[in-house]
Design a protein around this motif. Sequence first.
Motif, PDB file in Angstrom:
ATOM      1  N   LYS A 122       0.806  -1.222   0.000  1.00  0.00           N
ATOM      2  CA  LYS A 122       0.000   0.000   0.000  1.00  0.00           C
ATOM      3  C   LYS A 122       0.846   1.282   0.000  1.00  0.00           C
ATOM      4  O   LYS A 122       0.383   2.335   0.389  1.00  0.00           O
ATOM      5  N   LEU A 123       2.113   1.180  -0.442  1.00  0.00           N
ATOM      6  CA  LEU A 123       2.980   2.342  -0.597  1.00  0.00           C
ATOM      7  C   LEU A 123       3.376   2.463  -2.058  1.00  0.00           C
ATOM      8  O   LEU A 123       3.619   1.454  -2.729  1.00  0.00           O
ATOM      9  N   LEU A 124       3.470   3.695  -2.565  1.00  0.00           N
ATOM     10  CA  LEU A 124       3.879   3.929  -3.949  1.00  0.00           C
ATOM     11  C   LEU A 124       5.369   4.230  -4.003  1.00  0.00           C
ATOM     12  O   LEU A 124       5.896   4.968  -3.172  1.00  0.00           O
ATOM     13  N   HIS A 125       6.043   3.657  -5.008  1.00  0.00           N
ATOM     14  CA  HIS A 125       7.468   3.874  -5.229  1.00  0.00           C
ATOM     15  C   HIS A 125       7.664   4.333  -6.665  1.00  0.00           C
ATOM     16  O   HIS A 125       7.066   3.772  -7.583  1.00  0.00           O
ATOM     17  N   TYR A 126       8.527   5.344  -6.876  1.00  0.00           N
ATOM     18  CA  TYR A 126       8.944   5.752  -8.217  1.00  0.00           C
ATOM     19  C   TYR A 126      10.181   4.936  -8.560  1.00  0.00           C
ATOM     20  O   TYR A 126      11.123   4.874  -7.779  1.00  0.00           O
ATOM     21  N   VAL A 127      10.186   4.308  -9.730  1.00  0.00           N
ATOM     22  CA  VAL A 127      11.378   3.582 -10.191  1.00  0.00           C
ATOM     23  C   VAL A 127      11.700   4.036 -11.605  1.00  0.00           C
ATOM     24  O   VAL A 127      10.828   4.462 -12.352  1.00  0.00           O
ATOM     25  N   LYS A 128      12.962   3.925 -11.970  1.00  0.00           N
ATOM     26  CA  LYS A 128      13.399   4.296 -13.313  1.00  0.00           C
ATOM     27  C   LYS A 128      14.291   3.195 -13.855  1.00  0.00           C
ATOM     28  O   LYS A 128      14.693   2.278 -13.124  1.00  0.00           O
ATOM     29  N   ALA A 129      14.620   3.282 -15.139  1.00  0.00           N
ATOM     30  CA  ALA A 129      15.485   2.286 -15.777  1.00  0.00           C
ATOM     31  C   ALA A 129      16.831   2.267 -15.060  1.00  0.00           C
ATOM     32  O   ALA A 129      17.371   3.303 -14.687  1.00  0.00           O
ATOM     33  N   GLY A 130      17.363   1.057 -14.853  1.00  0.00           N
ATOM     34  CA  GLY A 130      18.643   0.892 -14.184  1.00  0.00           C
ATOM     35  C   GLY A 130      18.511   0.514 -12.719  1.00  0.00           C
ATOM     36  O   GLY A 130      19.453  -0.014 -12.137  1.00  0.00           O
ATOM     37  N   GLU A 131      17.357   0.768 -12.107  1.00  0.00           N
ATOM     38  CA  GLU A 131      17.159   0.405 -10.704  1.00  0.00           C
ATOM     39  C   GLU A 131      16.825  -1.081 -10.600  1.00  0.00           C
ATOM     40  O   GLU A 131      16.412  -1.719 -11.564  1.00  0.00           O
ATOM     41  N   TYR A 132      16.999  -1.631  -9.395  1.00  0.00           N
ATOM     42  CA  TYR A 132      16.779  -3.055  -9.150  1.00  0.00           C
ATOM     43  C   TYR A 132      15.496  -3.250  -8.354  1.00  0.00           C
ATOM     44  O   TYR A 132      15.220  -2.513  -7.405  1.00  0.00           O
ATOM     45  N   ILE A 133      14.722  -4.263  -8.758  1.00  0.00           N
ATOM     46  CA  ILE A 133      13.510  -4.649  -8.021  1.00  0.00           C
ATOM     47  C   ILE A 133      13.395  -6.169  -8.024  1.00  0.00           C
ATOM     48  O   ILE A 133      13.974  -6.846  -8.876  1.00  0.00           O
ATOM     49  N   GLY A 134      12.665  -6.709  -7.085  1.00  0.00           N
ATOM     50  CA  GLY A 134      12.438  -8.151  -7.020  1.00  0.00           C
ATOM     51  C   GLY A 134      13.576  -8.876  -6.339  1.00  0.00           C
ATOM     52  O   GLY A 134      14.627  -8.307  -6.038  1.00  0.00           O
ATOM     53  N   GLN A 135      13.382 -10.144  -6.093  1.00  0.00           N
ATOM     54  CA  GLN A 135      14.344 -10.942  -5.339  1.00  0.00           C
ATOM     55  C   GLN A 135      15.295 -11.746  -6.223  1.00  0.00           C
ATOM     56  O   GLN A 135      16.098 -12.512  -5.714  1.00  0.00           O
ATOM     57  N   ASN A 136      15.227 -11.562  -7.544  1.00  0.00           N
ATOM     58  CA  ASN A 136      16.100 -12.300  -8.459  1.00  0.00           C
ATOM     59  C   ASN A 136      17.063 -11.365  -9.182  1.00  0.00           C
ATOM     60  O   ASN A 136      17.317 -11.532 -10.363  1.00  0.00           O
ATOM     61  N   TYR A 137      17.611 -10.389  -8.473  1.00  0.00           N
ATOM     62  CA  TYR A 137      18.559  -9.430  -9.051  1.00  0.00           C
ATOM     63  C   TYR A 137      17.983  -8.786 -10.317  1.00  0.00           C
ATOM     64  O   TYR A 137      18.667  -8.634 -11.310  1.00  0.00           O
ATOM     65  N   GLY A 138      16.720  -8.404 -10.280  1.00  0.00           N
ATOM     66  CA  GLY A 138      16.038  -7.840 -11.445  1.00  0.00           C
ATOM     67  C   GLY A 138      16.383  -6.381 -11.651  1.00  0.00           C
ATOM     68  O   GLY A 138      16.156  -5.549 -10.772  1.00  0.00           O
ATOM     69  N   GLN A 139      16.953  -6.059 -12.808  1.00  0.00           N
ATOM     70  CA  GLN A 139      17.297  -4.679 -13.147  1.00  0.00           C
ATOM     71  C   GLN A 139      16.340  -4.195 -14.225  1.00  0.00           C
ATOM     72  O   GLN A 139      16.154  -4.857 -15.250  1.00  0.00           O
ATOM     73  N   ILE A 140      15.751  -3.028 -14.011  1.00  0.00           N
ATOM     74  CA  ILE A 140      14.785  -2.473 -14.950  1.00  0.00           C
ATOM     75  C   ILE A 140      15.520  -2.050 -16.213  1.00  0.00           C
ATOM     76  O   ILE A 140      16.490  -1.299 -16.152  1.00  0.00           O
ATOM     77  N   THR A 141      15.079  -2.558 -17.356  1.00  0.00           N
ATOM     78  CA  THR A 141      15.711  -2.228 -18.632  1.00  0.00           C
ATOM     79  C   THR A 141      14.892  -1.233 -19.440  1.00  0.00           C
ATOM     80  O   THR A 141      15.456  -0.446 -20.193  1.00  0.00           O
ATOM     81  N   LYS A 142      13.567  -1.251 -19.301  1.00  0.00           N
ATOM     82  CA  LYS A 142      12.723  -0.379 -20.126  1.00  0.00           C
ATOM     83  C   LYS A 142      11.403  -0.127 -19.407  1.00  0.00           C
ATOM     84  O   LYS A 142      10.838  -1.027 -18.796  1.00  0.00           O
ATOM     85  N   ILE A 143      10.920   1.108 -19.509  1.00  0.00           N
ATOM     86  CA  ILE A 143       9.619   1.447 -18.938  1.00  0.00           C
ATOM     87  C   ILE A 143       8.741   1.965 -20.067  1.00  0.00           C
ATOM     88  O   ILE A 143       9.062   2.962 -20.710  1.00  0.00           O
ATOM     89  N   GLY A 144       7.669   1.256 -20.338  1.00  0.00           N
ATOM     90  CA  GLY A 144       6.696   1.677 -21.341  1.00  0.00           C
ATOM     91  C   GLY A 144       5.444   2.193 -20.644  1.00  0.00           C
ATOM     92  O   GLY A 144       5.359   2.216 -19.417  1.00  0.00           O
TER      93      GLY A 144
END
Length: 175
Positions: A122-144
Amino acid sequence: MKRLALSLVGAAAILAGCGANTDELTQWMDEQKREVKPSVEPIVAPKKFVPQPYASISGIEPFSSQKIGSGTRIDGGQTNAMLAAQLRRRKEPLEAYPLDAMKMVGTVTRQGSPHALIEVDKLLHYVKAGEYIGQNYGQITKIGETELSLRELVQDAAGEWIERTTTLQLQEKAR
């Protein structure tokens, strides 16, 4: 003694009332049985099950290890270097949550670059390309506008590390 005698007389009167003429009641019950007709609809017969042949017999078997490891294999030396780099860096806050606990609820453009709005607990987070999310070393590559793409490092069924591309779809709130 008088009380006991009165109690016995009262009980006898009550029992005498129960044995009264029930012919009228019996006649009414018989009339009701003749007049009321039950209307029960017949049960619809079940549809016949027609089995379908498996059409993808020539493809990959659904439970094979090839299906599980559908990512890009990385050679041993490169894997160790990538994994070592991941283990050395400081974890970001959204790496504490699995992807299935996250919801992409929108996109925003800040300073000319796209940012995604991710809702977790129930909290909002701003993320951008290059940041990491998830538990499998997930790096954001593209935001559409409707999805967020990321590259993850996961172990396959054989225990080897592979790169996998995953997406997080935009989800609209139920009204």
